[in-house]
Scaffold this motif. Structure first.
Motif, PDB file in Angstrom:
ATOM      1  N   THR A  74      68.250 -24.338  63.536  1.00 21.76           N
ATOM      2  CA  THR A  74      67.293 -23.746  62.614  1.00 21.76           C
ATOM      3  C   THR A  74      66.204 -22.985  63.361  1.00 21.76           C
ATOM      4  O   THR A  74      66.009 -23.154  64.562  1.00 21.76           O
ATOM      5  N   VAL A  75      65.498 -22.146  62.615  1.00 25.01           N
ATOM      6  CA  VAL A  75      64.473 -21.267  63.166  1.00 25.01           C
ATOM      7  C   VAL A  75      63.111 -21.684  62.623  1.00 25.01           C
ATOM      8  O   VAL A  75      62.981 -21.988  61.432  1.00 25.01           O
ATOM      9  N   SER A  76      62.084 -21.697  63.479  1.00 25.10           N
ATOM     10  CA  SER A  76      60.749 -22.106  63.033  1.00 25.10           C
ATOM     11  C   SER A  76      59.875 -20.931  62.624  1.00 25.10           C
ATOM     12  O   SER A  76      58.928 -21.090  61.857  1.00 25.10           O
ATOM     13  N   SER A  77      60.188 -19.735  63.114  1.00 23.51           N
ATOM     14  CA  SER A  77      59.392 -18.551  62.766  1.00 23.51           C
ATOM     15  C   SER A  77      60.258 -17.312  62.841  1.00 23.51           C
ATOM     16  O   SER A  77      60.988 -17.112  63.822  1.00 23.51           O
ATOM     17  N   ALA A  78      60.174 -16.476  61.805  1.00 20.03           N
ATOM     18  CA  ALA A  78      60.914 -15.209  61.778  1.00 20.03           C
ATOM     19  C   ALA A  78      60.219 -14.277  60.774  1.00 20.03           C
ATOM     20  O   ALA A  78      60.701 -14.092  59.654  1.00 20.03           O
ATOM     21  N   PRO A  79      59.084 -13.684  61.166  1.00 21.83           N
ATOM     22  CA  PRO A  79      58.322 -12.855  60.222  1.00 21.83           C
ATOM     23  C   PRO A  79      59.073 -11.630  59.733  1.00 21.83           C
ATOM     24  O   PRO A  79      58.710 -11.034  58.717  1.00 21.83           O
ATOM     25  N   TRP A  80      60.143 -11.261  60.420  1.00 16.26           N
ATOM     26  CA  TRP A  80      60.955 -10.100  60.061  1.00 16.26           C
ATOM     27  C   TRP A  80      62.120 -10.441  59.136  1.00 16.26           C
ATOM     28  O   TRP A  80      62.847  -9.568  58.682  1.00 16.26           O
ATOM     29  N   ALA A  81      62.310 -11.720  58.855  1.00 16.45           N
ATOM     30  CA  ALA A  81      63.471 -12.158  58.068  1.00 16.45           C
ATOM     31  C   ALA A  81      63.287 -11.807  56.594  1.00 16.45           C
ATOM     32  O   ALA A  81      62.188 -11.913  56.040  1.00 16.45           O
ATOM     33  N   ALA A  82      64.385 -11.423  55.945  1.00 18.43           N
ATOM     34  CA  ALA A  82      64.359 -11.090  54.523  1.00 18.43           C
ATOM     35  C   ALA A  82      65.505 -11.795  53.809  1.00 18.43           C
ATOM     36  O   ALA A  82      66.677 -11.549  54.118  1.00 18.43           O
ATOM     37  N   ALA A  83      65.164 -12.674  52.878  1.00 23.83           N
ATOM     38  CA  ALA A  83      66.181 -13.285  52.024  1.00 23.83           C
ATOM     39  C   ALA A  83      66.428 -12.329  50.866  1.00 23.83           C
ATOM     40  O   ALA A  83      65.489 -11.916  50.175  1.00 23.83           O
ATOM     41  N   VAL A  84      67.679 -11.944  50.665  1.00 25.48           N
ATOM     42  CA  VAL A  84      68.035 -10.937  49.666  1.00 25.48           C
ATOM     43  C   VAL A  84      68.501 -11.634  48.391  1.00 25.48           C
ATOM     44  O   VAL A  84      69.392 -12.488  48.431  1.00 25.48           O
ATOM     45  N   LEU A  85      67.899 -11.253  47.265  1.00 27.02           N
ATOM     46  CA  LEU A  85      68.179 -11.882  45.981  1.00 27.02           C
ATOM     47  C   LEU A  85      68.811 -10.884  45.023  1.00 27.02           C
ATOM     48  O   LEU A  85      68.400  -9.717  44.969  1.00 27.02           O
ATOM     49  N   SER A  86      69.794 -11.345  44.272  1.00 26.49           N
ATOM     50  CA  SER A  86      70.408 -10.545  43.212  1.00 26.49           C
ATOM     51  C   SER A  86      70.182 -11.259  41.891  1.00 26.49           C
ATOM     52  O   SER A  86      70.569 -12.423  41.750  1.00 26.49           O
ATOM     53  N   VAL A 137      60.253 -11.954  52.022  1.00 24.91           N
ATOM     54  CA  VAL A 137      60.066 -11.528  53.412  1.00 24.91           C
ATOM     55  C   VAL A 137      59.072 -12.441  54.115  1.00 24.91           C
ATOM     56  O   VAL A 137      58.049 -12.817  53.546  1.00 24.91           O
ATOM     57  N   GLY A 138      59.389 -12.787  55.360  1.00 23.68           N
ATOM     58  CA  GLY A 138      58.407 -13.439  56.218  1.00 23.68           C
ATOM     59  C   GLY A 138      58.411 -14.946  56.191  1.00 23.68           C
ATOM     60  O   GLY A 138      57.528 -15.581  56.787  1.00 23.68           O
ATOM     61  N   SER A 186      56.498  -2.131  46.958  1.00 21.73           N
ATOM     62  CA  SER A 186      55.222  -1.952  47.654  1.00 21.73           C
ATOM     63  C   SER A 186      55.370  -2.451  49.079  1.00 21.73           C
ATOM     64  O   SER A 186      56.248  -3.268  49.377  1.00 21.73           O
ATOM     65  N   PRO A 187      54.516  -1.981  49.997  1.00 15.08           N
ATOM     66  CA  PRO A 187      54.668  -2.324  51.415  1.00 15.08           C
ATOM     67  C   PRO A 187      54.441  -3.807  51.704  1.00 15.08           C
ATOM     68  O   PRO A 187      53.714  -4.496  50.980  1.00 15.08           O
ATOM     69  N   VAL A 188      55.053  -4.271  52.778  1.00 16.71           N
ATOM     70  CA  VAL A 188      54.844  -5.621  53.297  1.00 16.71           C
ATOM     71  C   VAL A 188      54.319  -5.483  54.720  1.00 16.71           C
ATOM     72  O   VAL A 188      54.902  -4.781  55.545  1.00 16.71           O
ATOM     73  N   SER A 189      53.201  -6.149  54.992  1.00 19.35           N
ATOM     74  CA  SER A 189      52.625  -6.134  56.331  1.00 19.35           C
ATOM     75  C   SER A 189      53.115  -7.361  57.089  1.00 19.35           C
ATOM     76  O   SER A 189      52.794  -8.498  56.740  1.00 19.35           O
ATOM     77  N   THR A 190      53.910  -7.131  58.117  1.00 15.97           N
ATOM     78  CA  THR A 190      54.481  -8.225  58.893  1.00 15.97           C
ATOM     79  C   THR A 190      54.948  -7.668  60.235  1.00 15.97           C
ATOM     80  O   THR A 190      54.623  -6.529  60.592  1.00 15.97           O
ATOM     81  N   THR A 191      55.705  -8.435  60.983  1.00 18.70           N
ATOM     82  CA  THR A 191      56.340  -7.948  62.207  1.00 18.70           C
ATOM     83  C   THR A 191      57.728  -7.443  61.849  1.00 18.70           C
ATOM     84  O   THR A 191      58.529  -8.185  61.274  1.00 18.70           O
ATOM     85  N   TYR A 192      58.012  -6.186  62.150  1.00 18.08           N
ATOM     86  CA  TYR A 192      59.293  -5.585  61.799  1.00 18.08           C
ATOM     87  C   TYR A 192      60.249  -5.674  62.987  1.00 18.08           C
ATOM     88  O   TYR A 192      59.829  -5.701  64.140  1.00 18.08           O
ATOM     89  N   VAL A 193      61.549  -5.694  62.691  1.00 20.10           N
ATOM     90  CA  VAL A 193      62.515  -5.740  63.779  1.00 20.10           C
ATOM     91  C   VAL A 193      62.535  -4.401  64.520  1.00 20.10           C
ATOM     92  O   VAL A 193      62.222  -3.346  63.963  1.00 20.10           O
ATOM     93  N   THR A 194      62.903  -4.467  65.781  1.00 20.69           N
ATOM     94  CA  THR A 194      63.187  -3.265  66.571  1.00 20.69           C
ATOM     95  C   THR A 194      64.664  -2.970  66.443  1.00 20.69           C
ATOM     96  O   THR A 194      65.505  -3.849  66.640  1.00 20.69           O
ATOM     97  N   LEU A 195      65.004  -1.732  66.089  1.00 19.56           N
ATOM     98  CA  LEU A 195      66.397  -1.340  65.937  1.00 19.56           C
ATOM     99  C   LEU A 195      66.911  -0.723  67.222  1.00 19.56           C
ATOM    100  O   LEU A 195      66.236   0.108  67.834  1.00 19.56           O
TER     101      LEU A 195
END
Length: 227
Positions: A39-51, A82-83, A112-121
């Motif tokens: 498991t992961v303790s921190s991932a500010p760039w993570a996005a759970a996608v919902l339908s 997100v986050g 609307s925008p989300v202020s967080t840490t974004y992934v580097t592509l």
């Protein structure tokens, strides 16, 4: 060995809707996250996608208004959390106002925008034989489990950068080191040297996974999302 689409939890009852036309038949129905790993303790760039309000896939936020996931995850009314490493709480939620797709990648524009840490592509392919990390909320066993509530990660070894994703785009193939991707991990990231190199597309549920290549689609991502 058959490679199956990393079908979402919401898709379990409607497999035909989210399977690419050329894909192999799906594995037994049921929700599946990363099998093995930890498991992961921190991932500010993570996005759970919902339908339609239900968890369906994993993803990453790449810019204030843009989330990257898999094309076969897109169905119904989309939103994201997100986050938070917990897919059911925390972070911030946003509705998705538009979606652009290319091969098995999807870019979702947020309301609307989300202020967080974004992934580097990444603009380059990971080396063959390199050790990469994958992330997702998918199933923790082949069948009969529920999705992981907490984000998981595993390490994999790259075996090719010239296979195809569920829609015929170039993809990165890897094999299990301490875990592998499965249902619900669709759209989740693969990282090499801190940059995202892939987007989860297909897997066999036990060892092999194919991730749509970020480098192959880099110019398109920039043209749509500006990053």
């Amino acid at each position: 060995m058959r490679i199956r689409p990393l079908l979402s939890l919401a898709a379990a009852a409607v497999v035909g809707v989210l399977v690419a036309p050329s894909a192999a038949p799906a594995a037994p129905a049921g929700p599946d996250p990363i099998i093995g790993g930890g498991t992961v303790s921190s991932a500010p760039w993570a996005a759970a996608v919902l339908s339609n309000g239900s968890f369906t896939c994993s993803g990453t936020i790449i810019a204030p208004e843009w989330v990257l996931t898999a094309r076969h995850c897109v169905s119904g009314t989309m939103s994201v959390r997100v986050g938070s490493v917990n897919r059911t709480s925390g972070g911030v939620t946003r509705s998705v106002v538009s979606t652009s797709t290319r091969y098995d990648l999807a870019l979702m524009r947020l309301a609307s925008p989300v202020s967080t840490t974004y992934v580097t592509l990444s603009s380059a392919y990971p080396p063959v034989n390199s050790t990469n990390s994958i992330y997702g909320w998918g199933m923790t066993c082949y069948s009969g489990c529920s999705a992981s509530t907490v984000l998981k990660t595993a390490t994999v070894r790259v075996t090719s950068t010239n296979v195809t994703d569920a829609y015929g785009g170039r993809a990165i193939r890897s094999t299990r080191i301490n875990g592998n991707a499965w249902r619900g991990d669709s759209g989740g990231p693969q990282f090499y040297n801190g940059a995202q190199v892939g987007v989860a597309s297909t897997a066999d549920g036990s060892n092999i996974q194919n991730y749509g290549s970020v480098a192959y689609n880099r110019a398109w991502i920039t043209s749509v999302a500006g990053v």
